[in-house]
Design a protein around this motif. Structure first.
Motif, mmCIF file in Angstrom:
data_model
loop_
_atom_site.group_PDB
_atom_site.id
_atom_site.type_symbol
_atom_site.label_atom_id
_atom_site.label_comp_id
_atom_site.label_asym_id
_atom_site.label_seq_id
_atom_site.Cartn_x
_atom_site.Cartn_y
_atom_site.Cartn_z
ATOM 1 N N LEU A 1 20.146 26.173 2.476
ATOM 2 C CA LEU A 1 18.715 26.419 2.140
ATOM 3 C C LEU A 1 17.960 27.451 2.672
ATOM 4 C CD1 LEU A 1 17.468 22.889 1.260
ATOM 5 C CD2 LEU A 1 18.139 24.431 -0.539
ATOM 6 N N ASP A 2 18.146 27.588 4.107
ATOM 7 C CA ASP A 2 17.493 28.454 4.813
ATOM 8 C C ASP A 2 18.104 29.803 4.506
ATOM 9 O OD1 ASP A 2 15.908 26.844 6.346
ATOM 10 O OD2 ASP A 2 17.084 26.935 8.323
ATOM 11 N N HIS A 3 19.388 30.049 4.162
ATOM 12 C CA HIS A 3 20.119 31.272 3.847
ATOM 13 C C HIS A 3 19.437 31.571 2.367
ATOM 14 C CE1 HIS A 3 23.221 34.113 2.963
ATOM 15 N NE2 HIS A 3 23.365 33.539 1.867
ATOM 16 N N GLY A 4 19.070 30.790 1.556
ATOM 17 C CA GLY A 4 18.454 31.230 0.451
ATOM 18 C C GLY A 4 16.869 31.362 0.574
ATOM 19 N N PHE A 5 16.216 30.935 1.181
ATOM 20 C CA PHE A 5 14.991 30.953 1.594
ATOM 21 C C PHE A 5 14.400 31.988 2.528
ATOM 22 C CE2 PHE A 5 14.374 26.447 -0.181
ATOM 23 C CZ PHE A 5 14.014 26.679 -1.247
ATOM 24 N N GLY A 6 15.472 32.406 3.307
ATOM 25 C CA GLY A 6 15.363 33.269 4.592
ATOM 26 C C GLY A 6 14.253 32.636 5.818
ATOM 27 N N GLY B 1 7.337 27.997 -2.494
ATOM 28 C CA GLY B 1 6.639 29.022 -3.226
ATOM 29 C C GLY B 1 7.321 28.744 -4.760
ATOM 30 N N SER B 2 7.704 29.825 -5.398
ATOM 31 C CA SER B 2 8.119 29.878 -7.027
ATOM 32 C C SER B 2 9.445 30.033 -6.893
ATOM 33 C CB SER B 2 7.776 31.142 -7.426
ATOM 34 O OG SER B 2 8.132 32.357 -6.775
ATOM 35 N N LYS B 3 10.100 29.607 -5.650
ATOM 36 C CA LYS B 3 11.730 29.734 -5.897
ATOM 37 C C LYS B 3 12.357 28.258 -5.658
ATOM 38 C CE LYS B 3 14.273 32.848 -3.644
ATOM 39 N NZ LYS B 3 14.971 33.675 -2.400
ATOM 40 N N THR B 4 13.296 27.992 -6.468
ATOM 41 C CA THR B 4 13.969 26.608 -6.238
ATOM 42 C C THR B 4 15.345 26.690 -6.348
ATOM 43 O OG1 THR B 4 12.214 25.141 -7.599
ATOM 44 C CG2 THR B 4 14.676 24.405 -7.602
ATOM 45 N N LEU B 5 15.938 26.039 -5.304
ATOM 46 C CA LEU B 5 17.301 26.348 -5.019
ATOM 47 C C LEU B 5 18.189 25.024 -5.259
ATOM 48 C CD1 LEU B 5 17.278 28.328 -1.670
ATOM 49 C CD2 LEU B 5 17.715 29.387 -4.122
ATOM 50 N N VAL B 6 19.389 25.073 -5.617
ATOM 51 C CA VAL B 6 20.056 23.761 -5.950
ATOM 52 C C VAL B 6 21.381 23.917 -5.305
ATOM 53 C CG1 VAL B 6 20.930 22.143 -7.786
ATOM 54 C CG2 VAL B 6 18.715 23.018 -8.029
ATOM 55 N N GLY B 7 21.715 23.226 -4.560
ATOM 56 C CA GLY B 7 23.042 23.085 -3.880
ATOM 57 C C GLY B 7 24.030 21.957 -3.710
ATOM 58 N N ALA C 1 23.709 37.169 7.119
ATOM 59 C CA ALA C 1 25.051 36.616 7.312
ATOM 60 C C ALA C 1 25.118 35.260 6.591
ATOM 61 C CB ALA C 1 25.471 36.767 8.669
ATOM 62 N N ALA C 2 26.048 34.978 5.679
ATOM 63 C CA ALA C 2 26.295 33.613 5.100
ATOM 64 C C ALA C 2 26.559 32.484 6.242
ATOM 65 C CB ALA C 2 27.510 33.729 4.287
ATOM 66 N N PRO C 3 25.974 31.382 6.149
ATOM 67 C CA PRO C 3 26.124 30.330 7.161
ATOM 68 C C PRO C 3 27.447 29.862 7.151
ATOM 69 C CG PRO C 3 24.831 29.759 5.332
ATOM 70 C CD PRO C 3 25.063 31.121 5.065
ATOM 71 N N SER C 4 28.027 29.106 8.366
ATOM 72 C CA SER C 4 29.162 28.679 8.438
ATOM 73 C C SER C 4 28.797 27.161 8.180
ATOM 74 C CB SER C 4 29.816 28.704 9.823
ATOM 75 O OG SER C 4 30.756 27.906 9.966
ATOM 76 N N VAL C 5 29.426 26.288 7.469
ATOM 77 C CA VAL C 5 29.216 24.903 6.984
ATOM 78 C C VAL C 5 30.434 24.200 7.293
ATOM 79 C CG1 VAL C 5 27.294 25.473 5.426
ATOM 80 C CG2 VAL C 5 29.653 25.456 4.287
ATOM 81 N N THR C 6 30.259 22.902 7.579
ATOM 82 C CA THR C 6 31.396 21.894 7.501
ATOM 83 C C THR C 6 32.032 21.474 6.232
ATOM 84 O OG1 THR C 6 30.060 19.790 7.454
ATOM 85 C CG2 THR C 6 30.429 21.146 9.663
ATOM 86 N N GLY C 7 31.437 21.592 5.336
ATOM 87 C CA GLY C 7 31.828 20.882 3.890
ATOM 88 C C GLY C 7 33.043 21.942 3.526
ATOM 89 N N LYS C 8 34.144 21.099 2.959
ATOM 90 C CA LYS C 8 35.254 21.910 2.626
ATOM 91 C C LYS C 8 35.084 22.582 1.098
ATOM 92 C CE LYS C 8 38.481 18.662 4.457
ATOM 93 N NZ LYS C 8 39.835 17.481 4.163
ATOM 94 N N GLY C 9 33.922 22.262 0.543
ATOM 95 C CA GLY C 9 33.525 22.940 -0.593
ATOM 96 C C GLY C 9 32.186 22.942 -0.587
#
Length: 312
Positions: free
Chosen positions: A288-293, A266-272, A37-45
């Motif tokens: 990031l947890d969502h992207g990395f599992g 590992g071999s994965k880089t995420l930018v947010g 499930a996609a996380p809930s965040v406080t950011g408006k964007g």
């Protein structure tokens, strides 16, 4: 495996028993593993992308324009580093105007001292770590063109907008070299800002600066003296989230708390990106947890800054 309607009927038929026409559990079993499930965040964007492919991992109001505060400085530095023939050892003399500017605006500062000769490389650190608006001013004044400081800074902002156009960012505009916007015409979207960050992170010098939690350096002061500068990175995700590699904070009255971040595992880089988020670091960790599992956000403890360090 996805079954066709006919395939489902066949699977069900095989599962029928002669005793009472009962279906086995496996016949109607749910897919092996539901998508997280996609996380809930406080950011408006907010936005998260895979650095290698550019694929979207998460988006919230991803294309809504918002103020970006000092995350503007990502583009400031990207323009400098992508200037043809840029010399990072070039000396720049600190002007009193740079100090007067941060005093007038109540802005974050690298506390550059008038008359000191600092290198472009040092100004990169002074701009990105303590979010020094004086350092950003010095870079805009140095790399812009024109006869006056006003002309040169205006020219430099024009270069920032030209780079945004080159990157095909239709929802981004700069009227500032540091995020302090007099008329509010300094905006972006979570998606656009993530793309700016992705572009900036291609440069090895940029990556080296934004991953540093602190930087200590010396500069030539007037009267043949030496001055020592020590700057701390305002991005507290560094040293707190496993794999974090940058990149920039920002806070403003209109923008709210902002954070552009990146991490590698590992071999994965995420930018947010998180724009106007009351808990931006927790938001970033969740994304990031969502992207990395992973589940790092649940136990993450933020790195603390020295009492006299800049906050942004």
């Amino acid at each position: 495996m996805i079954l066709t309607h006919q395939g489902v009927r066949r699977a069900a038929a095989v599962a029928l028993t002669t005793a009472g026409a009962l279906l086995t559990a496996s016949a109607l079993a749910a897919p092996a593993q539901a998508a997280a499930a996609a996380p809930s965040v406080t950011g408006k964007g907010a936005f998260l992308l895979n650095n290698a492919s550019g694929a979207t991992v998460y988006g919230k109001a991803a294309d809504t324009r918002r103020q970006m505060a000092s995350t503007t400085k990502i583009m400031t530095i990207a323009v400098v580093l992508n200037t043809k023939g840029v010399d990072l050892n070039r000396k720049v003399t600190v002007k009193q105007a740079y100090r007067d500017y941060v005093t007038k605006e109540g802005a974050s500062t690298a506390d550059l001292r008038t008359g000191d000769k600092v290198t472009v490389r040092q100004l990169l650190y002074g701009t990105l770590l303590p979010s020094g608006c004086d350092a950003a001013y010095a870079l805009a004044d140095t790399f812009g063109t024109g006869k006056t400081t006003a002309d040169r800074t205006k020219s430099f902002i024009g270069k920032m907008n030209a780079k945004a156009s080159e990157l095909k960012l239709k929802n981004t505009k700069f009227d500032s070299f540091d995020g302090i916007s007099g008329k509010g015409n300094n905006y972006t979207t979570p998606r656009d800002l993530a793309k700016i960050a992705q572009y900036a992170m291609k440069n090895a010098n940029f990556r080296a600066v934004v991953k540093a939690t602190s930087y200590k350096t010396t500069a030539q002061a007037p009267n043949n003296k030496t001055r020592t500068y020590t700057w701390y990175n305002t991005n507290k995700l560094l040293g707190s989230y496993k794999g974090a590699i940058g990149i920039k904070t920002g806070t403003g009255t209109a923008a709210g708390p902002c954070l552009v971040f990146a991490a590698t595992r590992g071999s994965k880089t995420l930018v947010g990106v998180v724009l106007n988020g009351s808990d931006r670091y927790k938001d970033a960790a969740k994304l990031l947890d969502h992207g990395f599992g992973s589940t790092t956000a649940k136990t993450m403890k933020l790195r603390s800054l020295p009492a006299d360090a800049q906050r942004d």
